[in-house]
Write a protein that holds these residues in place. Structure first.
Motif, PDB file in Angstrom:
ATOM      1  N   ARG A 141       6.333 -17.433  -2.405  1.00  0.00           N
ATOM      2  CA  ARG A 141       7.486 -17.400  -1.502  1.00  0.00           C
ATOM      3  C   ARG A 141       7.238 -18.127  -0.187  1.00  0.00           C
ATOM      4  O   ARG A 141       8.144 -18.218   0.644  1.00  0.00           O
ATOM      5  CB  ARG A 141       7.885 -15.945  -1.223  1.00  0.00           C
ATOM      6  CG  ARG A 141       8.364 -15.192  -2.453  1.00  0.00           C
ATOM      7  CD  ARG A 141       9.601 -15.828  -3.034  1.00  0.00           C
ATOM      8  NE  ARG A 141      10.128 -15.073  -4.172  1.00  0.00           N
ATOM      9  CZ  ARG A 141      11.225 -15.417  -4.834  1.00  0.00           C
ATOM     10  NH1 ARG A 141      11.893 -16.505  -4.485  1.00  0.00           N
ATOM     11  NH2 ARG A 141      11.634 -14.700  -5.861  1.00  0.00           N
ATOM     12  N   ASP A 142       6.009 -18.605   0.009  1.00  0.00           N
ATOM     13  CA  ASP A 142       5.651 -19.348   1.217  1.00  0.00           C
ATOM     14  C   ASP A 142       5.952 -18.552   2.478  1.00  0.00           C
ATOM     15  O   ASP A 142       6.493 -19.066   3.458  1.00  0.00           O
ATOM     16  CB  ASP A 142       6.375 -20.696   1.255  1.00  0.00           C
ATOM     17  CG  ASP A 142       5.786 -21.637   2.315  1.00  0.00           C
ATOM     18  OD1 ASP A 142       4.590 -21.481   2.619  1.00  0.00           O
ATOM     19  OD2 ASP A 142       6.515 -22.498   2.837  1.00  0.00           O
ATOM     20  N   GLN A 143       5.593 -17.272   2.448  1.00  0.00           N
ATOM     21  CA  GLN A 143       5.684 -16.422   3.627  1.00  0.00           C
ATOM     22  C   GLN A 143       4.741 -15.246   3.436  1.00  0.00           C
ATOM     23  O   GLN A 143       4.236 -15.016   2.336  1.00  0.00           O
ATOM     24  CB  GLN A 143       7.107 -15.928   3.870  1.00  0.00           C
ATOM     25  CG  GLN A 143       7.697 -15.109   2.765  1.00  0.00           C
ATOM     26  CD  GLN A 143       9.083 -14.604   3.096  1.00  0.00           C
ATOM     27  OE1 GLN A 143       9.320 -13.406   3.164  1.00  0.00           O
ATOM     28  NE2 GLN A 143      10.014 -15.545   3.288  1.00  0.00           N
ATOM     29  N   VAL A 144       4.478 -14.525   4.508  1.00  0.00           N
ATOM     30  CA  VAL A 144       3.559 -13.394   4.419  1.00  0.00           C
ATOM     31  C   VAL A 144       4.264 -12.211   3.753  1.00  0.00           C
ATOM     32  O   VAL A 144       5.299 -11.755   4.232  1.00  0.00           O
ATOM     33  CB  VAL A 144       3.049 -12.975   5.808  1.00  0.00           C
ATOM     34  CG1 VAL A 144       2.091 -11.795   5.679  1.00  0.00           C
ATOM     35  CG2 VAL A 144       2.355 -14.129   6.500  1.00  0.00           C
ATOM     36  N   VAL A 145       3.701 -11.736   2.646  1.00  0.00           N
ATOM     37  CA  VAL A 145       4.198 -10.544   1.964  1.00  0.00           C
ATOM     38  C   VAL A 145       3.075  -9.514   2.007  1.00  0.00           C
ATOM     39  O   VAL A 145       1.980  -9.767   1.507  1.00  0.00           O
ATOM     40  CB  VAL A 145       4.597 -10.832   0.508  1.00  0.00           C
ATOM     41  CG1 VAL A 145       5.113  -9.564  -0.167  1.00  0.00           C
ATOM     42  CG2 VAL A 145       5.638 -11.943   0.440  1.00  0.00           C
ATOM     43  N   VAL A 146       3.341  -8.362   2.642  1.00  0.00           N
ATOM     44  CA  VAL A 146       2.307  -7.346   2.770  1.00  0.00           C
ATOM     45  C   VAL A 146       2.682  -6.114   1.957  1.00  0.00           C
ATOM     46  O   VAL A 146       3.834  -5.926   1.577  1.00  0.00           O
ATOM     47  CB  VAL A 146       2.092  -6.950   4.252  1.00  0.00           C
ATOM     48  CG1 VAL A 146       1.610  -8.141   5.060  1.00  0.00           C
ATOM     49  CG2 VAL A 146       3.360  -6.372   4.860  1.00  0.00           C
ATOM     50  N   ASN A 147       1.692  -5.279   1.699  1.00  0.00           N
ATOM     51  CA  ASN A 147       1.920  -4.031   0.980  1.00  0.00           C
ATOM     52  C   ASN A 147       1.822  -2.857   1.952  1.00  0.00           C
ATOM     53  O   ASN A 147       1.968  -3.032   3.161  1.00  0.00           O
ATOM     54  CB  ASN A 147       0.924  -3.907  -0.183  1.00  0.00           C
ATOM     55  CG  ASN A 147      -0.517  -4.050   0.280  1.00  0.00           C
ATOM     56  OD1 ASN A 147      -0.875  -3.653   1.391  1.00  0.00           O
ATOM     57  ND2 ASN A 147      -1.362  -4.613  -0.574  1.00  0.00           N
ATOM     58  N   ASP A 148       1.513  -1.666   1.438  1.00  0.00           N
ATOM     59  CA  ASP A 148       1.493  -0.469   2.280  1.00  0.00           C
ATOM     60  C   ASP A 148       0.377  -0.482   3.322  1.00  0.00           C
ATOM     61  O   ASP A 148       0.390   0.349   4.239  1.00  0.00           O
ATOM     62  CB  ASP A 148       1.346   0.783   1.411  1.00  0.00           C
ATOM     63  CG  ASP A 148       2.591   1.071   0.598  1.00  0.00           C
ATOM     64  OD1 ASP A 148       3.651   0.495   0.918  1.00  0.00           O
ATOM     65  OD2 ASP A 148       2.507   1.869  -0.353  1.00  0.00           O
ATOM     66  N   VAL A 163       2.623 -16.934  12.152  1.00  0.00           N
ATOM     67  CA  VAL A 163       3.662 -15.955  11.825  1.00  0.00           C
ATOM     68  C   VAL A 163       3.251 -14.556  12.266  1.00  0.00           C
ATOM     69  O   VAL A 163       4.073 -13.790  12.798  1.00  0.00           O
ATOM     70  CB  VAL A 163       3.960 -15.976  10.312  1.00  0.00           C
ATOM     71  CG1 VAL A 163       4.941 -14.871   9.938  1.00  0.00           C
ATOM     72  CG2 VAL A 163       4.512 -17.332   9.902  1.00  0.00           C
ATOM     73  N   ILE A 164       1.990 -14.208  12.063  1.00  0.00           N
ATOM     74  CA  ILE A 164       1.532 -12.859  12.426  1.00  0.00           C
ATOM     75  C   ILE A 164       0.997 -12.807  13.850  1.00  0.00           C
ATOM     76  O   ILE A 164       0.527 -11.754  14.304  1.00  0.00           O
ATOM     77  CB  ILE A 164       0.471 -12.345  11.433  1.00  0.00           C
ATOM     78  CG1 ILE A 164      -0.779 -13.225  11.469  1.00  0.00           C
ATOM     79  CG2 ILE A 164       1.037 -12.257  10.033  1.00  0.00           C
ATOM     80  CD1 ILE A 164      -1.925 -12.659  10.622  1.00  0.00           C
ATOM     81  N   GLY A 165       1.064 -13.914  14.572  1.00  0.00           N
ATOM     82  CA  GLY A 165       0.696 -13.917  15.982  1.00  0.00           C
ATOM     83  C   GLY A 165      -0.784 -14.000  16.264  1.00  0.00           C
ATOM     84  O   GLY A 165      -1.257 -13.490  17.284  1.00  0.00           O
ATOM     85  N   VAL A 166      -1.537 -14.645  15.388  1.00  0.00           N
ATOM     86  CA  VAL A 166      -2.985 -14.795  15.569  1.00  0.00           C
ATOM     87  C   VAL A 166      -3.310 -16.263  15.823  1.00  0.00           C
ATOM     88  O   VAL A 166      -2.883 -17.126  15.046  1.00  0.00           O
ATOM     89  CB  VAL A 166      -3.756 -14.303  14.324  1.00  0.00           C
ATOM     90  CG1 VAL A 166      -5.251 -14.483  14.517  1.00  0.00           C
ATOM     91  CG2 VAL A 166      -3.437 -12.843  14.043  1.00  0.00           C
TER      92      VAL A 166
END
Length: 275
Positions: free
Chosen positions: A98-105, A150-153
């Protein structure tokens, strides 16, 4: 052999899977053999396991000793030399597709990577995470590298370890990569329920780290008096808890950790020399 064997064994002993297999085996025995009483007993046992595991606070009873093992990191603690964040939160395959960050729990792990990077601008930043799939796949560290903004790092500050497949390799590969100096203070960021095993692995690798637990699944001991509103939630947590306890035992037997349940190091006695 340890890595593929751990995946197969865990699939077989995962409580939700095991309860379902027990129900199916019982129904099969009852329908196709003369062992109807045995089959009925097995099916009942499996159904009872699903009900208790899903609705009763069984998962909380297993998770709380893990999550309470290390205290939250003090807000007024001095700046560390470096910060290590373990993988396990990024769905690498989905992120790639999906060319984006996908995170889990466990998405708090990369969230706190960004927060700690801002809070300690002079600290070295390490993200340790390869692919947890047999046969390989997209490494979590590679996703973090591409999606750092995207995650600010700050990408320029990131040190990436993208070969590790489990916690033991997280520790061993990270220690070899950063080669910490004696006396340096490093923070280890991972889920609170995973922190004892992670700390043990880093100690065994000769890398002293301070715990920064995130991704709590319990609110505290009062959870032992609560019931789950959805059985699926309870079973998900139970699977997680059992996996972690089995992992602790397997890692101790394999020599990957120095203790059965690693905890905080005891405070030095007054007047003793510091390490």
């Amino acid at each position: 052999m340890f890595f593929p064997a751990s995946k197969v064994i865990y699939f077989l002993i995962t409580p939700s899977n095991l309860f379902i297999f027990t129900v199916l085996a019982g129904l099969l025995l009852s329908a196709t053999t003369r062992l109807r009483r045995t089959g009925t007993g097995l099916a009942t046992l499996g159904a009872l396991g699903l009900a208790l595991g899903g609705l009763a606070p069984l998962s909380e009873a297993l998770l709380l000793p893990l999550e309470q093992r290390f205290a939250p990191f003090p807000a007024d603690a001095p700046a560390p030399a470096g910060i290590i964040v373990l993988g396990g939160a990024v769905e690498a395959g989905l992120s790639e597709a999906r060319d984006q960050v996908v995170v889990n729990d466990a998405g708090e792990r990369p969230i706190y990577l960004a927060e700690l990077a801002r809070r300690f601008p002079g600290a070295r930043l390490v993200f340790s995470g390869g692919s947890g799939f047999i046969g390989g796949g997209v490494a979590e560290a590679d996703v973090i590298s591409r999606q750092a903004d995207v995650i600010g790092v700050p990408r320029t500050r990131l040190i990436l370890e993208n070969r590790s497949r489990n916690t033991y390799e997280n520790a061993a590969f990270t220690a070899a990569l950063v080669q910490p100096k004696p006396g340096e203070r490093w923070l280890l960021v991972t889920s609170a329920w995973h922190m004892p095993r992670a700390i043990g692995c880093f100690r065994q690798a000769g890398f002293t780290v301070d715990a920064f637990p995130v991704d709590y699944r319990t609110r505290g001991w009062s959870d032992l008096t609560r019931v789950n509103g959805f059985a699926s939630d309870g079973l998900l947590q139970l699977d997680l808890a059992v996996k972690e306890w089995v992992g602790l035992a397997a890692y101790r037997w394999s020599g990957y950790t120095p203790d059965w349940l690693p905890g905080p190091e005891p405070a030095p006695a007054p007047g003793s020399a510091s390490r």
